[in-house]
Design a protein around this motif. Structure first.
Motif, PDB file in Angstrom:
ATOM      1  N   PRO A 251      -3.506  33.495  88.047  1.00  0.00           N
ATOM      2  CA  PRO A 251      -4.959  33.311  88.168  1.00  0.00           C
ATOM      3  C   PRO A 251      -5.568  33.995  89.371  1.00  0.00           C
ATOM      4  CG  PRO A 251      -3.884  31.244  87.599  1.00  0.00           C
ATOM      5  CD  PRO A 251      -2.790  32.222  87.897  1.00  0.00           C
ATOM      6  N   SER A 252      -4.853  34.067  90.480  1.00  0.00           N
ATOM      7  CA  SER A 252      -5.412  34.663  91.694  1.00  0.00           C
ATOM      8  C   SER A 252      -5.715  36.146  91.521  1.00  0.00           C
ATOM      9  CB  SER A 252      -4.449  34.467  92.871  1.00  0.00           C
ATOM     10  OG  SER A 252      -3.213  35.116  92.607  1.00  0.00           O
ATOM     11  N   THR A 253      -5.053  36.781  90.563  1.00  0.00           N
ATOM     12  CA  THR A 253      -5.309  38.208  90.346  1.00  0.00           C
ATOM     13  C   THR A 253      -5.883  38.471  88.963  1.00  0.00           C
ATOM     14  OG1 THR A 253      -3.067  38.577  89.493  1.00  0.00           O
ATOM     15  CG2 THR A 253      -3.387  38.853  91.850  1.00  0.00           C
ATOM     16  N   TYR A 254      -6.279  37.381  88.283  1.00  0.00           N
ATOM     17  CA  TYR A 254      -6.697  37.556  86.895  1.00  0.00           C
ATOM     18  C   TYR A 254      -8.138  38.032  86.765  1.00  0.00           C
ATOM     19  CZ  TYR A 254      -7.506  36.538  81.982  1.00  0.00           C
ATOM     20  OH  TYR A 254      -7.817  36.646  80.655  1.00  0.00           O
ATOM     21  N   ARG A 255      -9.014  37.656  87.721  1.00  0.00           N
ATOM     22  CA  ARG A 255     -10.408  38.022  87.539  1.00  0.00           C
ATOM     23  C   ARG A 255     -10.552  39.542  87.523  1.00  0.00           C
ATOM     24  NH1 ARG A 255     -13.394  39.855  91.885  1.00  0.00           N
ATOM     25  NH2 ARG A 255     -12.439  39.614  93.943  1.00  0.00           N
ATOM     26  N   ASP A 256     -11.603  39.985  86.878  1.00  0.00           N
ATOM     27  CA  ASP A 256     -11.853  41.415  86.734  1.00  0.00           C
ATOM     28  C   ASP A 256     -12.493  41.939  88.017  1.00  0.00           C
ATOM     29  OD1 ASP A 256     -12.188  43.924  85.586  1.00  0.00           O
ATOM     30  OD2 ASP A 256     -14.222  43.423  84.962  1.00  0.00           O
TER      31      ASP A 256
END
Length: 498
Positions: A251-256
């Motif tokens: 999740p920590s790197t999931y955002r666009d």
């Protein structure tokens, strides 16, 4: 539920959604769709490995109508028909992976892949499991014991692989979308050869759990659809973090991290890169592909894009990373998911070309030292590619160098297959997001004496836009901008090849 609303046959998601809200019955749609699928079997019998019966489809349609009686509050994919590649698990149904009866690659699972569960939860309607290159090892669509699907444009030309049946099911309008997998271009190439959109998102943004591995560290779940917007709608439903998938993006790197563009605002510019003209990949392209690619550059500029030709040094990591996939040790990963003695005991059951490929991998006797060197090279090429995407929003290439006939591929199955990936392999090794988009058609002589009025048919040409990992939103925005301009070109006949 009886309905007086007629279905116009359009399987695009917004069209079906509007029709359902107007009172169109799902039973009407599945009945007409089943007729269409049955009729298409007279054209191509190799699209499906398992197809739902009409009774099953009607039962599912009635269950959906009963569950969602409020037409103003329907789930995002209510009644949208879809197919799925037969390497993806559905509880209680055989998963053949193009190889029937040989565990662990062929099995009857007790639970479904999360990607399937997400679609069903969103109201989508499962139609069937599609044909594929055996063990997802192939890019032509010619490596299946269930038959060879052909392009929806020509009975003589390849459909592409390994998600062959999925692309045909979308291109023939038998379903609205399909879910496939992409390890070396297996969604993008069949999309191009059937005139549809093939979206390979950043790896790990869709769970790959419940899917037979090809190369586990490179496999990516993706979407085939009629246009960019439909692909995006499906992606928004199935994307998400799966903590049980070891390759999922946390999740920590999931955002666009991209800044989305307004797809309809042509005043917002973007920059696209193209390879230098003397790269070896272009030398493999047919002349008409080179001409159509040049027209594509002009169309992207009309869409608000600024073209920058990347330098030979900047293109090197793309070319070198692509070569790692089959010329290096990464191909050995195709054996890593098998028990140690499986190949020796079962190789005689494999498709002859697949068997030859696997035996060649064994014969290499690759070492751990070689594998670590390739992993180090992959890391270096990935970092170099990141620098390129600091200066361009997307890199644009032809999806494939050409589209061969089935006969040409069968005459030279290994080399023809390998040559198809010159533009696609790098996206998997570098963990890029990529989307294949139709980019026009071109005339070809009819095969086998099958003449029409002009004695000529057409085949599709497609391009692929690639961007850095987690830049999926911006990639799809740019692809839609191009798609809108492409529609105008198609309607006016501008830039059509002679």
């Amino acid at each position: 539920m009886a309905s007086s609303v007629e279905w116009n046959g359009d399987v695009r998601i917004p069209s079906l959604q509007a029709a359902y809200r107007s009172g169109l019955s799902l039973v009407t749609v599945v009945t007409k769709l089943h007729e269409r699928i049955s009729h298409y079997k007279t054209t191509d019998r190799a699209v499906w490995i398992r197809l739902q019966t009409l009774g099953s489809l009607i039962g599912e349609a009635e269950a959906l109508e009963a569950k969602y009686s409020d037409l103003d509050h329907l789930p995002p994919l209510y009644g949208i028909p879809f197919s799925i590649k037969d390497s993806i698990d559905i509880a209680g149904l055989p998963t053949t992976t193009g190889l029937s009866g040989f565990p662990p690659l062929s099995r009857t699972p007790t639970s479904s892949a999360p990607v399937y569960d997400s679609l069903i939860a969103a109201g989508a309607l499962f139609v069937g499991k599609t044909n594929m290159d055996q063990l997802a090892t192939g890019m032509t669509g010619c490596r299946s014991p269930y038959g060879i699907p052909h392009s929806v444009f020509s009975a003589y030309h390849i459909a592409g692989g390994s998600s062959s049946g999925s692309a045909v099911s979308v291109g023939a309008r038998l379903v609205s979308f399909s879910i496939g997998s992409d390890t070396a271009g297996s969604i993008r190439l069949p999309a191009a050869f059937n005139g549809v959109v093939g979206f390979k998102p950043t790896r790990g943004m869709i769970s790959a759990r419940g899917i037979t591995p090809a190369c586990l560290s490179l496999d990516c779940v993706g979407v085939l659809a009629g246009d960019v917007d439909d692909a995006r709608r499906v992606w928004e439903v199935v994307r998400g973090y799966d903590e049980l998938d070891p390759y999922a993006k946390p999740p920590s790197t999931y955002r666009d991290y991209s800044t989305p563009l307004s797809s309809d605002d042509a005043t917002v510019s973007f920059t696209f890169g193209i390879p230098p003209p003397d790269v070896s990949a272009f030398s493999a392209c047919s002349p008409i592909y080179l001409k159509l690619f040049s027209a594509t550059v002009q169309a992207l500029q009309r869409a608000g894009g600024s073209c920058r030709q990347v330098t030979a040094a900047e293109w090197h990591p793309f070319e070198a990373a692509g070569a790692l996939l089959y010329d290096g040790t990464f191909v050995s990963e195709r054996l890593a998911s098998l028990p140690d003695d499986w190949l020796a005991a079962n190789s005689h059951h494999l498709h002859p070309t697949i068997r030859a490929v696997f035996e060649a991998v064994v014969a290499r006797q690759s070492t751990a030292v070689q594998a670590y060197r390739d992993l180090q090279a992959k890391a270096a090429y990935t970092r170099q590619a990141e620098h390129v995407f600091q200066t361009v929003d997307v890199v644009v290439v032809p999806t494939a160098p050409t589209q061969w006939t089935i006969a040409e591929v069968l005459d030279d199955p290994v080399r023809k297959n390998s040559a198809l990936g010159v533009f696609s392999h790098c996206a998997n090794v570098l963990d890029l997001c990529a989307v294949a988009v139709p980019a026009g058609t071109y005339p070809v002589p009819r095969q086998g004496g099958d003449d029409d009025e002009g004695g000529r048919g057409v085949l599709p040409f497609g391009i692929t836009l690639m961007s850095g990992g987690r830049m999926d939103e911006k990639l799809l925005d740019i692809a839609r901008r191009y798609e809108n301009v492409r529609k105008t070109i198609d309607e006016t006949g501008a830039n059509s090849p002679p």
